[in-house]
Design an enzyme around this catalytic site. Structure first.
Site, PDB file in Angstrom:
ATOM      1  N   TYR A 141       0.823  -1.210   0.000  1.00  0.00           N
ATOM      2  CA  TYR A 141       0.000   0.000   0.000  1.00  0.00           C
ATOM      3  C   TYR A 141       0.861   1.266   0.000  1.00  0.00           C
ATOM      4  O   TYR A 141       0.417   2.318  -0.430  1.00  0.00           O
ATOM      5  CB  TYR A 141      -0.919   0.035   1.232  1.00  0.00           C
ATOM      6  N   LYS A 192       3.012 -15.236   1.842  1.00  0.00           N
ATOM      7  CA  LYS A 192       3.318 -16.160   0.738  1.00  0.00           C
ATOM      8  C   LYS A 192       4.839 -16.293   0.638  1.00  0.00           C
ATOM      9  O   LYS A 192       5.486 -15.729  -0.238  1.00  0.00           O
ATOM     10  CB  LYS A 192       2.688 -15.668  -0.578  1.00  0.00           C
ATOM     11  N   ASP A 225      -3.067 -17.958   0.031  1.00  0.00           N
ATOM     12  CA  ASP A 225      -4.101 -18.539  -0.840  1.00  0.00           C
ATOM     13  C   ASP A 225      -4.828 -19.667  -0.107  1.00  0.00           C
ATOM     14  O   ASP A 225      -6.053 -19.776  -0.126  1.00  0.00           O
ATOM     15  CB  ASP A 225      -3.515 -19.005  -2.182  1.00  0.00           C
ATOM     16  N   ASP A 249      -6.636  -7.084   3.815  1.00  0.00           N
ATOM     17  CA  ASP A 249      -7.783  -6.439   3.162  1.00  0.00           C
ATOM     18  C   ASP A 249      -8.679  -7.504   2.531  1.00  0.00           C
ATOM     19  O   ASP A 249      -9.891  -7.526   2.742  1.00  0.00           O
ATOM     20  CB  ASP A 249      -7.258  -5.468   2.095  1.00  0.00           C
ATOM     21  N   ASP A 253     -12.597  -9.233   3.871  1.00  0.00           N
ATOM     22  CA  ASP A 253     -13.855  -9.257   3.103  1.00  0.00           C
ATOM     23  C   ASP A 253     -14.391 -10.690   3.023  1.00  0.00           C
ATOM     24  O   ASP A 253     -15.601 -10.914   3.090  1.00  0.00           O
ATOM     25  CB  ASP A 253     -13.652  -8.712   1.678  1.00  0.00           C
TER      26      ASP A 253
HETATM   27  C1  IPM Z   1     -10.668  -1.171   3.428  1.00  0.00           C
HETATM   28  C2  IPM Z   1     -10.708  -0.539   2.050  1.00  0.00           C
HETATM   29  C3  IPM Z   1      -9.488   0.344   1.848  1.00  0.00           C
HETATM   30  C4  IPM Z   1      -8.255  -0.548   1.817  1.00  0.00           C
HETATM   31  C5  IPM Z   1      -9.500   1.252   0.606  1.00  0.00           C
HETATM   32  C6  IPM Z   1     -10.775   2.045   0.475  1.00  0.00           C
HETATM   33  C7  IPM Z   1      -8.329   2.177   0.624  1.00  0.00           C
HETATM   34  O1  IPM Z   1     -10.842  -1.510   1.072  1.00  0.00           O
HETATM   35  O2  IPM Z   1     -10.541  -0.442   4.412  1.00  0.00           O
HETATM   36  O3  IPM Z   1     -10.801  -2.387   3.542  1.00  0.00           O
HETATM   37  O4  IPM Z   1      -7.926  -1.132   0.780  1.00  0.00           O
HETATM   38  O5  IPM Z   1      -7.604  -0.638   2.856  1.00  0.00           O
HETATM   39 MN    MN Z   2     -11.226  -3.520   1.884  1.00  0.00          MN
END
Ligand code: IPM
Ligand code: MN
Ligand code: NAD
Length: 368
Positions: A141, A192, A225, A249, A253
């Site tokens: 990042y 990884k 993975d 990240d 999700d």
């Molecule tokens: C998160 C988001 C952010 C990230 C973006 C919006 C910069 O996806 O907080 O999970 O990738 O960290």
């Molecule tokens: Mn995110």
């Protein structure tokens, strides 16, 4: 002493879900003597529209001053064409980096009433309680060099750099091991190392830290993975997962869907301290600005409400109040209130505001 909270609703559904948190803060001020003073400001696309920057220096100064920052979400198709450095997401990244919030805690907890709302079978997610500890101020990042450039042969290339140094891995490792000691005493470190030098390094540093300071905690290692696969195969095998910025990240999700919806997952970004040793913190849901449902009053506010519960716990040290708010969220789900993202047959479908109303009613009932 007054508690200063900076509220940055952001874009899309951000202001909608944050509106419910503001009502909940009012409730805690009135009913529980929280003593919080809130101020609203701009971040993301709305800040770019107002002054050409995704977060202004003035807003950054307020964030540095605040005891806690609450953020809704940033971004959306409206800003697809803006220069990369001032895109909405850059505002959020600057907040994380400048406040040195290196530890992002993303708890994936399956509330009993939502065990059938997950895309996985009930028995796989019932009682699920995972803590993802995502490194937040390093890795690909922020690594240099990064950019897009023209090559002499007429080709172009885009590049980013994944890089971690010793102190960065050690400090995020310490957060994970410390948390594990208060939970299931197990850490899974994810990288990884079969492909990336930074992965080999991450693994080596975690092993060293474990041996030197945390040998009482069980440490396992998993390739990223495989971790994605294991999260949907057998999620309850995990206690604390510690991983880098990008893998964290993506894996959070994935973990969100185990709990029923991305609209359920809160987060706390911690770690930075000011010159006087005062801890800084930012609280935000894991989801984004959800352009597909923005402006319609449909968004699930629970991830943002639960992020405020994390603020009560981690910044204000009010664990009874945090427990109360989490219990209120659990109660409204048990009572059958559902926004569209977690809707199930036979349940009461509500919008953002009615979900907020239900949480406020539950708070009043539970604290009577
Ligand atoms: C998160 C988001 C952010 C990230 C973006 C919006 C910069 O996806 O907080 O999970 O990738 O960290
Ligand atoms: Mn995110
Ligand atoms: P998203 O998280 O905004 O949405 C993904 C899906 O989940 C959508 O279908 C959305 O409707 C649904 N969803 C998300 N939150 C919800 C909620 N509270 N209630 C009900 N449904 C919800 O991800 P995206 O569509 O990939 O990204 C949209 C924008 O948000 C992008 O600009 C992205 O950069 C940004 N983003 C910001 C943050 C943040 O501010 N922390 C996080 C992730 C994405």
């Amino acid at each position: 002493m007054t508690k200063k909270i900076l509220i940055l609703p952001g874009d899309g559904i951000g202001p909608e879900v944050m509106g419910e948190v503001e009502r909940i803060i009012d409730w805690f001020n009135k009913e529980r003597g929280l003593g919080a003073e809130t101020e609203r400001d701009l971040v993301g696309g709305c800040a770019y529209d107002a002054h050409g920057q995704a977060v202004s220096d003035a807003t950054m100064a307020k964030a540095q001053e605040a005891d806690a920052v609450l953020l809704g979400a940033v971004g959306g198709p409206k800003w697809d064409g803006v220069p990369f450095d001032v895109r909405p997401e850059a505002g959020l990244l600057r907040l994380r980096k400048d406040l040195e919030l290196f530890a992002n805690l993303r708890p994936a907890l399956c509330f009993p009433a939502l065990a059938d709302a997950s895309s996985l079978k009930r028995e796989l997610v019932e009682g699920l309680d995972i803590m993802i500890v995502r490194e937040l101020t390093g890795g690909v990042y922020f690594g240099e060099p990064r950019g897009i450039e023209d090559l002499p042969n007429g080709e172009r290339r885009g590049f980013d750099t994944q890089v971690y140094s010793t102190h960065e891995v050690q400090r995020i490792g310490r957060v994970a091991f410390d948390l594990a000691r208060k939970r299931g005493n197990r850490v899974t470190s994810v990288e990884k190392r079969n492909v990336m030098h930074s992965g080999v390094f991450w693994h080596e540093e975690m092993v060293k830290l474990h041996k030197a300071e945390f040998s009482d905690v069980t440490l396992d290692h998993m390739l990223a993975d495989n971790c994605g696969m294991q999260l949907v195969k057998q999620p309850k095998q995990f206690d604390v997962i510690v991983t880098d910025n990008l893998f964290g990240d993506m894996l959070s999700d994935v973990a969100a869907m185990l709990t029923g919806s991305l609209g359920m997952l809160p987060s706390a970004s911690l770690g930075g301290k000011d010159a006087n040793g005062k801890a800084k913190a930012l609280y935000e849901p894991v989801h984004g600005s959800a352009p597909d449902i923005a402006g319609q009053g449909l968004a699930n506010p629970l991830a943002t409400i639960l992020s405020f519960a994390m603020a009560l716990r981690y910044t204000f040290d009010l664990s009874a109040d945090a427990d109360l708010l989490e219990k209120a969220a659990e109660t409204v789900l048990a009572e059958g209130y559902r926004t569209g993202d977690i809707m199930q047959p036979g349940m009461k479908k509500v919008g953002t505001k009615q979900m907020g109303d239900a949480v406020l009613a539950a708070l009043t009932k539970l604290s009577a």
